[in-house]
Design a protein around this motif. Sequence first.
Motif, PDB file in Angstrom:
ATOM      1  N   GLN A  14       7.110   0.936  -9.848  1.00  0.00           N
ATOM      2  CA  GLN A  14       5.724   0.938 -10.322  1.00  0.00           C
ATOM      3  C   GLN A  14       5.199  -0.494 -10.419  1.00  0.00           C
ATOM      4  OE1 GLN A  14       3.747   3.375 -10.666  1.00  0.00           O
ATOM      5  NE2 GLN A  14       2.121   2.688 -11.995  1.00  0.00           N
ATOM      6  N   GLU A  15       6.019  -1.400 -10.911  1.00  0.00           N
ATOM      7  CA  GLU A  15       5.605  -2.798 -11.036  1.00  0.00           C
ATOM      8  C   GLU A  15       5.351  -3.413  -9.662  1.00  0.00           C
ATOM      9  OE1 GLU A  15       7.339  -6.939 -12.859  1.00  0.00           O
ATOM     10  OE2 GLU A  15       7.667  -5.078 -13.988  1.00  0.00           O
ATOM     11  N   GLU A  16       6.215  -3.139  -8.697  1.00  0.00           N
ATOM     12  CA  GLU A  16       6.016  -3.653  -7.338  1.00  0.00           C
ATOM     13  C   GLU A  16       4.723  -3.103  -6.730  1.00  0.00           C
ATOM     14  OE1 GLU A  16       7.525  -6.130  -5.698  1.00  0.00           O
ATOM     15  OE2 GLU A  16       8.534  -6.372  -7.629  1.00  0.00           O
ATOM     16  N   TYR A  17       4.472  -1.814  -6.952  1.00  0.00           N
ATOM     17  CA  TYR A  17       3.240  -1.187  -6.465  1.00  0.00           C
ATOM     18  C   TYR A  17       2.018  -1.890  -7.069  1.00  0.00           C
ATOM     19  CZ  TYR A  17      -0.595   2.158  -6.276  1.00  0.00           C
ATOM     20  OH  TYR A  17      -1.823   2.739  -6.102  1.00  0.00           O
ATOM     21  N   LEU A  18       2.056  -2.140  -8.381  1.00  0.00           N
ATOM     22  CA  LEU A  18       0.926  -2.788  -9.049  1.00  0.00           C
ATOM     23  C   LEU A  18       0.730  -4.221  -8.561  1.00  0.00           C
ATOM     24  CD1 LEU A  18       1.486  -1.436 -12.661  1.00  0.00           C
ATOM     25  CD2 LEU A  18      -0.432  -0.873 -11.143  1.00  0.00           C
ATOM     26  N   LYS A  19       1.818  -4.934  -8.328  1.00  0.00           N
ATOM     27  CA  LYS A  19       1.708  -6.305  -7.817  1.00  0.00           C
ATOM     28  C   LYS A  19       1.088  -6.322  -6.423  1.00  0.00           C
ATOM     29  CE  LYS A  19       5.442  -8.406 -10.463  1.00  0.00           C
ATOM     30  NZ  LYS A  19       6.794  -8.984 -10.395  1.00  0.00           N
ATOM     31  N   GLU A  20       1.471  -5.365  -5.592  1.00  0.00           N
ATOM     32  CA  GLU A  20       0.897  -5.276  -4.247  1.00  0.00           C
ATOM     33  C   GLU A  20      -0.591  -4.926  -4.331  1.00  0.00           C
ATOM     34  OE1 GLU A  20       0.512  -5.592  -0.218  1.00  0.00           O
ATOM     35  OE2 GLU A  20       2.177  -6.263  -1.477  1.00  0.00           O
ATOM     36  N   MET A  21      -0.941  -3.980  -5.227  1.00  0.00           N
ATOM     37  CA  MET A  21      -2.346  -3.629  -5.413  1.00  0.00           C
ATOM     38  C   MET A  21      -3.130  -4.852  -5.897  1.00  0.00           C
ATOM     39  SD  MET A  21      -4.277  -0.654  -7.679  1.00  0.00           S
ATOM     40  CE  MET A  21      -3.099  -0.718  -8.963  1.00  0.00           C
TER      41      MET A  21
END
Length: 189
Positions: A90-97
């Motif tokens: 989830q954190e990686e997804y948010l960083k990419e977003m």
Amino acid sequence: MKKDLIKDVQKDANELLDLMGTKAKAKVEEDKENDVLLVNIKTEEEAGLLIGHHGETLNSLQSVLGLMFRQRTGEWKRMLVNVGDWREKQEEYLKEMAKVTAERATQTGEAQNLYNLSASQRRVIHMALSEDSGVETESVGEGDERYLVITAFKKTPTNVGDELNAVVSSSFKGNPALKSGEDVIKPKK
């Protein structure tokens, strides 16, 4: 922290998981650096059930365990409940977003709004973009209506001239027509 308290939190977590009718098992460890108790839940079949919609079940388990700890000790302790590596993904997804949205803000020159984020999700994005000198982030609104705004800094003519000089002078390196250290484009004064 006393090992007995960590064992108590682990016992509480496993009792909650049993009451939910799952076969999952929790293991608790202390992260002294971040002053948090990590509750890692192992399961093979029930990960989706335990994570819930957008992590809502995980967050609820986290809140309940925190309240149980407070009731037992009289102190608040930050808990972080995770199933598998869901929080890391989830954190990686948010960083990419965050990265993609910052690029869009920079390209369009328009502020970009991100809605429907929890406080912890907004924090991840704030932290991810805190080192990006080209954008700034701000949380706006109250309660459930709170959202994140990502704004690109406007480039001044001086900044643009400096950037062009860096690109152009690297292209003309070794050109005898240019004196060493001479700017190709003179900034307006």
